[in-house]
Design a protein around this motif. Structure first.
Motif, PDB file in Angstrom:
ATOM      1  N   GLN A 132      29.433 -11.439 136.881  1.00 31.16           N
ATOM      2  CA  GLN A 132      29.194 -12.007 135.556  1.00 31.16           C
ATOM      3  C   GLN A 132      27.941 -11.433 134.893  1.00 31.16           C
ATOM      4  N   VAL A 133      27.052 -10.878 135.676  1.00 27.52           N
ATOM      5  CA  VAL A 133      25.726 -10.515 135.173  1.00 27.52           C
ATOM      6  C   VAL A 133      25.781  -9.498 134.038  1.00 27.52           C
ATOM      7  N   GLU A 134      26.454  -8.386 134.247  1.00 29.36           N
ATOM      8  CA  GLU A 134      26.481  -7.342 133.225  1.00 29.36           C
ATOM      9  C   GLU A 134      27.269  -7.783 131.998  1.00 29.36           C
ATOM     10  N   VAL A 135      28.303  -8.579 132.202  1.00 27.75           N
ATOM     11  CA  VAL A 135      29.081  -9.101 131.064  1.00 27.75           C
ATOM     12  C   VAL A 135      28.180  -9.946 130.163  1.00 27.75           C
ATOM     13  N   VAL A 136      27.394 -10.811 130.778  1.00 27.31           N
ATOM     14  CA  VAL A 136      26.483 -11.670 130.013  1.00 27.31           C
ATOM     15  C   VAL A 136      25.406 -10.841 129.332  1.00 27.31           C
ATOM     16  N   ARG A 137      24.845  -9.874 130.039  1.00 25.68           N
ATOM     17  CA  ARG A 137      23.795  -9.051 129.450  1.00 25.68           C
ATOM     18  C   ARG A 137      24.294  -8.340 128.195  1.00 25.68           C
ATOM     19  N   GLN A 138      25.489  -7.761 128.282  1.00 26.10           N
ATOM     20  CA  GLN A 138      26.028  -7.039 127.138  1.00 26.10           C
ATOM     21  C   GLN A 138      26.333  -7.977 125.977  1.00 26.10           C
ATOM     22  N   ALA A 139      26.805  -9.176 126.296  1.00 29.77           N
ATOM     23  CA  ALA A 139      27.120 -10.132 125.235  1.00 29.77           C
ATOM     24  C   ALA A 139      25.876 -10.567 124.469  1.00 29.77           C
ATOM     25  N   PHE A 140      24.746 -10.658 125.155  1.00 29.61           N
ATOM     26  CA  PHE A 140      23.511 -11.076 124.489  1.00 29.61           C
ATOM     27  C   PHE A 140      22.784  -9.917 123.807  1.00 29.61           C
ATOM     28  N   ALA A 141      23.139  -8.689 124.151  1.00 31.03           N
ATOM     29  CA  ALA A 141      22.500  -7.540 123.518  1.00 31.03           C
ATOM     30  C   ALA A 141      23.123  -7.298 122.143  1.00 31.03           C
ATOM     31  N   PRO A 142      22.320  -6.973 121.128  1.00 31.61           N
ATOM     32  CA  PRO A 142      22.887  -6.660 119.804  1.00 31.61           C
ATOM     33  C   PRO A 142      23.837  -5.470 119.886  1.00 31.61           C
ATOM     34  N   THR A 143      24.892  -5.505 119.098  1.00 28.81           N
ATOM     35  CA  THR A 143      25.836  -4.396 119.059  1.00 28.81           C
ATOM     36  C   THR A 143      25.240  -3.221 118.288  1.00 28.81           C
ATOM     37  N   ALA A 144      25.863  -2.058 118.436  1.00 28.90           N
ATOM     38  CA  ALA A 144      25.404  -0.881 117.691  1.00 28.90           C
ATOM     39  C   ALA A 144      25.469  -1.128 116.192  1.00 28.90           C
ATOM     40  N   GLU A 145      26.502  -1.853 115.743  1.00 25.86           N
ATOM     41  CA  GLU A 145      26.632  -2.164 114.320  1.00 25.86           C
ATOM     42  C   GLU A 145      25.508  -3.069 113.844  1.00 25.86           C
ATOM     43  N   VAL A 166      22.485  -3.293 115.174  1.00 27.27           N
ATOM     44  CA  VAL A 166      21.250  -2.512 115.170  1.00 27.27           C
ATOM     45  C   VAL A 166      21.188  -1.617 113.937  1.00 27.27           C
ATOM     46  N   ALA A 167      22.313  -0.970 113.610  1.00 31.05           N
ATOM     47  CA  ALA A 167      22.347  -0.108 112.421  1.00 31.05           C
ATOM     48  C   ALA A 167      22.081  -0.925 111.165  1.00 31.05           C
ATOM     49  N   TRP A 168      22.682  -2.116 111.081  1.00 36.33           N
ATOM     50  CA  TRP A 168      22.452  -2.982 109.926  1.00 36.33           C
ATOM     51  C   TRP A 168      20.980  -3.382 109.831  1.00 36.33           C
ATOM     52  N   ALA A 169      20.383  -3.755 110.971  1.00 40.42           N
ATOM     53  CA  ALA A 169      18.986  -4.189 110.974  1.00 40.42           C
ATOM     54  C   ALA A 169      18.061  -3.066 110.507  1.00 40.42           C
ATOM     55  N   ARG A 170      18.321  -1.861 110.962  1.00 34.96           N
ATOM     56  CA  ARG A 170      17.487  -0.728 110.547  1.00 34.96           C
ATOM     57  C   ARG A 170      17.626  -0.466 109.055  1.00 34.96           C
ATOM     58  N   LEU A 171      18.846  -0.578 108.562  1.00 37.71           N
ATOM     59  CA  LEU A 171      19.085  -0.368 107.131  1.00 37.71           C
ATOM     60  C   LEU A 171      18.354  -1.418 106.303  1.00 37.71           C
ATOM     61  N   VAL A 172      18.394  -2.651 106.759  1.00 36.48           N
ATOM     62  CA  VAL A 172      17.703  -3.731 106.057  1.00 36.48           C
ATOM     63  C   VAL A 172      16.201  -3.476 106.015  1.00 36.48           C
ATOM     64  N   LEU A 173      15.636  -3.074 107.156  1.00 39.96           N
ATOM     65  CA  LEU A 173      14.185  -2.896 107.230  1.00 39.96           C
ATOM     66  C   LEU A 173      13.712  -1.658 106.476  1.00 39.96           C
ATOM     67  N   GLN A 229      14.520  -8.067 112.102  1.00 42.00           N
ATOM     68  CA  GLN A 229      13.431  -7.778 113.039  1.00 42.00           C
ATOM     69  C   GLN A 229      13.743  -8.347 114.423  1.00 42.00           C
ATOM     70  N   ALA A 230      14.307  -9.554 114.471  1.00 42.49           N
ATOM     71  CA  ALA A 230      14.635 -10.186 115.748  1.00 42.49           C
ATOM     72  C   ALA A 230      15.729  -9.405 116.471  1.00 42.49           C
ATOM     73  N   LEU A 231      16.710  -8.900 115.725  1.00 35.31           N
ATOM     74  CA  LEU A 231      17.779  -8.120 116.344  1.00 35.31           C
ATOM     75  C   LEU A 231      17.236  -6.837 116.966  1.00 35.31           C
ATOM     76  N   LEU A 232      16.342  -6.156 116.258  1.00 33.32           N
ATOM     77  CA  LEU A 232      15.779  -4.927 116.796  1.00 33.32           C
ATOM     78  C   LEU A 232      14.899  -5.203 118.023  1.00 33.32           C
ATOM     79  N   ALA A 233      14.157  -6.302 117.962  1.00 34.51           N
ATOM     80  CA  ALA A 233      13.313  -6.656 119.115  1.00 34.51           C
ATOM     81  C   ALA A 233      14.176  -6.969 120.328  1.00 34.51           C
TER      82      ALA A 233
END
Length: 276
Positions: free
Chosen positions: A221-234, A236-243, A266-270
């Motif tokens: 379950q560990v890696e599944v949970v880690r990936q679910a809590f990590a921001p998606t590439a989309e 991250v791209a949105w957050a960078r565009l906003v900033l 900012q929270a998503l990128l962090a």
């Protein structure tokens, strides 16, 4: 290797304290924190042996938190005494924290903190009383974070674990943690041990609801949970565009961007940087 910090852990993996043959695998699972369990996962007749194995592990190079038996249970004081001996003997280097089940009384939490000075406590809220007093629990001495034990909570409420009242309790903990200035709470376990889709769905729901991590009961379950809590590439791209637009009010992809949206970006990128 585990990071061993309860305050910022995304994945916390439970291992029965009477199964020392599983300790090494858990340590190599990639979980942020391994939790050696002396409570629900261990039969009453095996608690003494489990306590011995847990003490041996954390005093000989293993890194883990320990879930002690609940206050009021016969084994609670014995569990605490065993951990006190570790701390007093300066052998606690591998002990990264204590998970406290049925956490609901700030005074009892403070007493435990005094018995184990300097040891971070994860308050596992599993009762109606704990939910209703969650802010006081979060600010009790020694407590660094809240977690929800939704299965025990459902039993306490006489409700189905998937009922809205249990989800409401999760929201209560998120609000209490934020008001107390503590990290986002840890969500409860997924009982579908190897059902990747179900574990992922549970973790994504927890993340959307403001939780900051999840308890796991199997290394798969560990890696599944880690990936679910990590921001998606989309995301991250949105957050960078906003900033890129700076601090003022702007429009990005047709969406108004003001301070709350900037803070979310900012929270998503962090979170993305922390997960990498």
């Amino acid at each position: 290797m585990t990071r061993g910090r309860i305050a910022d852990a995304t994945t916390l993996l439970f291992v029965p304290g009477d199964r020392p043959d599983r300790f090494e695998r858990a340590a190599g699972s990639g979980a942020d924190v391994v939790v050696l369990d002396l409570e629900d996962a261990v039969a009453a007749s095996a608690k003494g042996a489990a306590r011995t194995e847990v003490v041996r592990w954390v005093s000989s190079g293993g890194r883990a938190a320990v879930r002690v038996s609940a206050v009021g249970e016969a084994a609670h004081e014995e569990d605490v005494t065993a951990l006190q001996a570790l701390v007093a003997g300066d052998r606690q280097a591998g002990l990264v924290g204590v998970v406290v089940p049925k956490a609901q009384d700030p005074a009892e939490l403070a007493r435990l903190a005094a018995a184990l000075p300097g040891m971070p406590l994860l308050a596992l809220v599993e009762t109606a009383a704990g939910v209703l007093d969650a802010r006081s629990v979060a600010t009790a001495k020694g407590v660094v974070r809240l977690a929800v034990g939704h299965l025990d909570l459902a039993a306490d409420l006489g409700a189905d674990p998937d009922d809205a009242v249990v989800h409401h309790a999760r929201h209560q903990l998120v609000l209490a943690a934020r008001a107390a200035g503590s990290p986002a709470p840890v969500d409860g376990v997924s009982t579908q041990v190897r059902d990747v889709a179900a574990v992922q769905a549970d973790a994504l729901r927890a993340r959307r609801g403001g939780m900051g991590g999840k308890l796991c009961i199997h290394p798969d379950q560990v890696e599944v949970v880690r990936q679910a809590f990590a921001p998606t590439a989309e995301e991250v791209a949105w957050a960078r565009l906003v900033l890129e637009g700076g601090d003022g009010v702007d429009v990005v992809d047709g969406q108004m961007v003001d301070r709350p949206v900037l803070l979310r970006a900012q929270a998503l990128l962090a979170r993305s940087e922390s997960a990498s």
